[in-house]
Motif scaffolding. Structure first.
Motif, PDB file in Angstrom:
ATOM      1  N   ASN A 161      -6.438   1.684  -3.015  1.00 19.44           N
ATOM      2  CA  ASN A 161      -7.221   2.759  -2.934  1.00 19.44           C
ATOM      3  C   ASN A 161      -8.422   2.926  -1.740  1.00 19.44           C
ATOM      4  O   ASN A 161      -8.938   1.752  -1.491  1.00 19.44           O
ATOM      5  CB  ASN A 161      -7.644   3.289  -4.070  1.00 19.44           C
ATOM      6  N   LYS A 195       0.789  -1.214  -0.094  1.00 21.18           N
ATOM      7  CA  LYS A 195       0.112   0.044   0.056  1.00 21.18           C
ATOM      8  C   LYS A 195       0.970   1.328  -0.081  1.00 21.18           C
ATOM      9  O   LYS A 195       0.586   2.234  -0.715  1.00 21.18           O
ATOM     10  CB  LYS A 195      -1.007  -0.067   1.134  1.00 21.18           C
ATOM     11  N   GLN A 241      -1.615   2.695 -13.274  1.00 19.64           N
ATOM     12  CA  GLN A 241      -1.256   2.328 -11.969  1.00 19.64           C
ATOM     13  C   GLN A 241      -0.860   0.938 -11.802  1.00 19.64           C
ATOM     14  O   GLN A 241      -0.055   0.597 -10.968  1.00 19.64           O
ATOM     15  CB  GLN A 241      -1.922   2.802 -10.929  1.00 19.64           C
ATOM     16  N   CYS A 255       2.195   1.844  -3.474  1.00 17.22           N
ATOM     17  CA  CYS A 255       1.132   2.292  -4.305  1.00 17.22           C
ATOM     18  C   CYS A 255       0.890   3.949  -4.003  1.00 17.22           C
ATOM     19  O   CYS A 255       0.944   4.605  -5.114  1.00 17.22           O
ATOM     20  CB  CYS A 255      -0.044   1.474  -4.152  1.00 17.22           C
ATOM     21  N   GLU A 256       0.810   4.068  -2.751  1.00  9.09           N
ATOM     22  CA  GLU A 256       0.504   5.695  -2.530  1.00  9.09           C
ATOM     23  C   GLU A 256       1.800   6.362  -2.792  1.00  9.09           C
ATOM     24  O   GLU A 256       1.419   7.641  -3.296  1.00  9.09           O
ATOM     25  CB  GLU A 256       0.166   5.600  -0.990  1.00  9.09           C
ATOM     26  N   GLU A 302       1.512   7.034  -6.500  1.00 12.60           N
ATOM     27  CA  GLU A 302       0.457   7.952  -7.002  1.00 12.60           C
ATOM     28  C   GLU A 302       0.978   9.502  -6.280  1.00 12.60           C
ATOM     29  O   GLU A 302       0.428  10.601  -7.432  1.00 12.60           O
ATOM     30  CB  GLU A 302      -1.083   7.434  -6.041  1.00 12.60           C
ATOM     31  N   ASN A 310     -10.797   0.390  -9.846  1.00  9.48           N
ATOM     32  CA  ASN A 310      -9.957   0.720  -8.985  1.00  9.48           C
ATOM     33  C   ASN A 310      -8.828  -0.152  -8.608  1.00  9.48           C
ATOM     34  O   ASN A 310      -8.910  -1.532  -8.490  1.00  9.48           O
ATOM     35  CB  ASN A 310     -10.787   0.873  -7.582  1.00  9.48           C
TER      36      ASN A 310
END
Length: 215
Positions: free
Chosen positions: A215, A57, A88, A60-61, A64, A211
């Motif tokens: 997220n 996570k 993504q 991924c963040e 982003e 998604n």
């Protein structure tokens, strides 16, 4: 004497009934069928590199925040009237990946070379690509060939050749820009001579949408 004969008859009758009773019972198999352990049931150790859900996570963040926003800003400046969602993730179905690995191993075996890894390159389809302006990835098998290591393809003579040697070199030792531009960043089945064969995998499915998992 009569008593003795009666005992013989009685005993004979009992023995006959016992034998008849045994004959009526179904025969049991000599050996119960053995349960064969399925390959998937075997204990498999986790490979190196497995990360936690929290670590995934965070990655991924970070992407982003540090990459996707910059990509969105760039694309919106290029074409402000069209909505753009940065890629993504790229998804390959498991069946395709298993088939791909077997395919690479088969071709490499015929070429007498041992692939030992897969390089995953980042790329972009550009304005005229099949998925305009969106990022993608492509997979390149690698091996050691003639003392050098890198991605390879199968040449027309059936031998494995390093991709980096596919393009002629300029005077400064770099790959020729003009031919490189015409042939594409890497040789593909369409851009290479008929006899040569690419082992590069692309055509994954871009996301989001739908998604992502984080997220």
């Amino acid at each position: 004497m009569k008593t003795s004969q009666n005992w013989v008859i009685t005993l004979s009758t009992i023995l006959f009934l016992v034998v008849a009773s045994c004959a009526e019972k179904p025969k049991k198999d000599k050996e119960e069928p053995k349960t064969v352990a399925h390959e998937d049931d075997e204990m498999v150790k986790a490979p190196d590199g497995i990360i936690t859900l929290s670590e995934a996570k965070e990655l991924c963040e970070n992407y982003e925040t540090r990459r996707a926003k910059a990509i969105l800003e760039f694309e919106m400046n290029q074409n402000p009237e069209k909505e753009f969602i940065p890629t993504q993730f790229i998804e390959f179905d498991l069946k395709t990946m298993k088939k791909y690995i077997k395919y690479v191993e088969k071709k490499a075996r015929k070429a007498k070379v041992k692939p030992d890894s897969l390089r995953i390159y980042l790329g972009n389809y550009g304005r005229e690509g099949k998925d305009p302006n969106r990022n993608t990835v492509f997979v390149v098998p690698t091996a050691k060939i003639d003392g050098e290591y890198g991605g390879f393809y199968i040449g027309g003579d059936g031998t494995a050749k390093l991709i980096r040697n596919y393009w002629p070199k300029n005077g400064d030792g770099n790959q020729g820009v003009q031919q490189k531009s015409e042939a594409g960043f890497f040789p593909t089945l369409k851009s290479m001579p008929y006899q040569d064969q690419s082992l590069i995998l692309n055509d994954g499915h871009n996301g989001p949408p739908p998604n992502t998992d984080f997220n």
